[in-house]
Design an enzyme around this catalytic site. Structure first.
Site, PDB file in Angstrom:
ATOM      1  N   GLU A 144      -1.670  12.025  25.639  1.00  0.00           N
ATOM      2  CA  GLU A 144      -3.017  12.575  25.499  1.00  0.00           C
ATOM      3  C   GLU A 144      -3.018  13.934  26.182  1.00  0.00           C
ATOM      4  O   GLU A 144      -2.865  14.032  27.403  1.00  0.00           O
ATOM      5  CB  GLU A 144      -4.067  11.681  26.151  1.00  0.00           C
ATOM      6  CG  GLU A 144      -5.474  12.234  25.946  1.00  0.00           C
ATOM      7  CD  GLU A 144      -6.521  11.665  26.886  1.00  0.00           C
ATOM      8  OE1 GLU A 144      -7.698  11.684  26.514  1.00  0.00           O
ATOM      9  OE2 GLU A 144      -6.161  11.228  28.001  1.00  0.00           O
ATOM     10  N   ASP A 181      -2.274   8.400  29.174  1.00  0.00           N
ATOM     11  CA  ASP A 181      -3.566   8.992  29.473  1.00  0.00           C
ATOM     12  C   ASP A 181      -3.404  10.298  30.249  1.00  0.00           C
ATOM     13  O   ASP A 181      -2.573  10.397  31.162  1.00  0.00           O
ATOM     14  CB  ASP A 181      -4.381   7.986  30.301  1.00  0.00           C
ATOM     15  CG  ASP A 181      -5.811   8.414  30.530  1.00  0.00           C
ATOM     16  OD1 ASP A 181      -6.520   8.638  29.542  1.00  0.00           O
ATOM     17  OD2 ASP A 181      -6.209   8.522  31.711  1.00  0.00           O
TER      18      ASP A 181
END
Length: 529
Positions: A264, A201
């Site tokens: 990401e 993330d």
């Protein structure tokens, strides 16, 4: 394809666990529900599932506020449920990827509770603490991605802590060696349980400016944009030192064999590709989100495809993402007919595709009444369209009131839509589900779609065309990205697949044909050129 890693050959399918399948009737999806639907995913033709966070969490941001990195939230099940999911997935030939959330923890994580307890606590430096500015306000002008200042004053110690997102999500200090060691142990904990890789993330945010300098104003800011767009994120993202962290993560995964590290990263392509590492020792794949945000026309798509392919380092493997839990669904962005064209694009481009659950049945964004809004991005910045609940509604398995998702009250309303469910579409030749299965089967059967080079990427009017070539095998793809019929120059050959049902196997004589509106085709050329 034996020389390629599984993540290069395969297709990844994102599961948002709260919304995939609820087995215990509490209205929230769980690990047992995912396990129960693995046969569906195997039959669909995907190769790996990426599971969004399932760690213990206060669920202020639905799992992206982690309170324990080495456990499972009770709402999703137990570690035993997770282990059973991994074993069953591997039995079916499916890989399992976990979401890893290293940028920030929950403010209820024991690390942070220790850190905020006193200025001399051993974990104080595990987070980003600063003295107030001379006027008593925040240390600098950094803004939260959830609105307002990114600094929260702690009444106990009198300092501010930094949070790139919600105040309940304090950022970890990745300049601290103990933090890096602790997070490495987290990776190993899950790798030892059989996980095949991680999606990391907000990877590009891990390191912040060591001098905590103010971000400059953004001269292109427009009213109605998220608050943090008022600034250029010069000192709060994509800092040079982040690449050392990426290399360290990659080295840990490489110890475990053929694992995959996916980042990401929302950055322009020249910066994005730097996350592969200069020697291929960075992320295996920095997620490429261009199809999510692109203007949907042939000229722009052809430009994006060509520029990305040419920007990749020689050692880099490309990837493409069409939808995820943070963006509007493709069927809502461009309409259900063009969603079929987009699916053909995604699964015939060079590189690893990632699908978002429900896109294979053309699920659209749900309608969320004001009293059912769950997403803090909407609750804390109302009226600017940042809410992500519409693309997170429960998977639609059948036509029953709760869509076969749960026997209880679903945590978000069912999106609905006539025939937009698995049972209705299963076995119907014209359905989106059947089309996805055919596309995935074609990709598995045609080596050129996985290993082949991208050639002749062009646009003409509303039509985008390109070729995939491997040795003497040449596949021609033409995508009509508008509703009107359009001529296209096409090679002689055999039609392998069309977005319009019933034409497979048709002989194409060339040198031109009329492509129907919203039609995409894949042709095996008879003659190489």
């Amino acid at each position: 394809m034996s020389d390629l890693a599984w993540w290069q050959r395969g297709v990844i399918y994102q599961v948002y666990p709260r919304s995939f399948q609820d087995e215990n009737g509490d209205g929230v999806g769980d690990l047992a529900g995912i396990t129960a639907r693995l046969h569906y995913l195997r039959a669909l033709g995907v190769d790996a599932i990426w599971i969004s966070p399932v760690y213990p969490s206060p669920m202020v941001d639905f799992g992206y506020d982690v309170a324990d990195y080495c456990a499972i939230a009770p709402v999703f099940g137990t570690l035993g449920d997770f282990d059973r999911l991994v074993v069953h997935a591997h039995e079916l030939g499916l890989k399992v990827l976990l979401d890893f959330v290293p940028n920030h923890s929950s403010d209820k994580h024991p690390w942070f509770m220790d850190s905020r307890s006193s200025r001399d606590n051993p974990k104080r430096d595990w987070y980003l603490w600063r003295d107030p500015a001379p006027d008593g306000g925040p240390p600098n002008n950094w803004l939260s991605r959830m609105g307002g200042s990114a600094w929260e004053k702690d009444t106990v110690t009198g300092q501010y802590y930094y949070h790139a997102f919600l105040r309940e999500q304090p950022d970890l200090n990745w300049r601290n060696a103990d933090v890096r060691t602790a997070m490495d142990r987290v990776l190993r904990f899950w790798l030892d349980r059989g996980v095949d890789g991680f999606r990391v993330d907000v990877l590009w945010l891990l390191i912040k400016d060591a001098l905590f300098r103010d971000n400059p104003p953004n001269p292109q800011f427009k009213a109605g944009e998220p608050d943090h767009h008022r600034q250029l994120q010069t000192y709060t993202e994509d800092q040079p030192e982040v690449h050392d962290i990426v290399r360290s993560m990659r080295a840990t995964l490489d110890e475990y064999g053929e694992r995959v590290l996916i980042g990401e990263i929302y950055l322009p392509v020249p910066q994005l590709v730097s996350y592969y590492g200069p020697n291929g020792d960075g992320t295996n794949m920095p997620f490429n989100f261009q199809l999510i945000n692109a203007p949907w026309n042939a000229t722009e798509i052809a430009r994006i495809v060509s520029e990305y392919d040419h920007a990749l380092p020689l050692h880099a493997w490309p990837n493409w993402v069409l939808g995820n839990h943070d963006n509007r669904r493709v069927a809502s962005r461009i309409g259900p007919r063009q969603a079929r064209v987009a699916a053909m694009l995604l699964l015939t481009l060079r590189g690893t595709p990632t699908l978002y659950y429900g896109d294979e049945i053309a699920m659209a964004d749900g309608v969320i009444p004001p009293d059912r809004v769950q997403d803090p991005a909407e609750l804390r910045q109302p009226g600017i369209g940042q809410g992500r609940d519409p693309e997170r509604t429960p998977m639609q398995w059948d036509g029953s009131p709760n869509a076969g998702f749960s026997s209880g009250v679903p945590w978000l309303p069912i999106s609905g839509g006539d025939g937009i469910n698995v049972v209705h579409q299963d076995g119907k030749a014209s359905s989106m589900l059947t089309f996805y299965r055919c596309l995935l089967a074609l990709r598995r059967s045609e080596r050129a779609l996985v290993e082949g080079a991208m050639e002749r990427v062009v646009s003409s009017g509303n039509v985008h065309t390109y070729e995939r070539r491997l040795g003497g095998d040449r596949l021609f793809i033409a995508l009509n990205m508008a509703g009107a019929d359009a001529p296209v120059e096409a090679p002689e050959g055999t039609l392998l697949l069309s977005t319009t049902e019933g034409h497979e196997g048709k002989r194409i004589e060339g040198p031109s044909l009329l492509l129907a509106g919203d039609e995409g085709i894949v042709i095996r050329a008879s003659k190489p050129t």
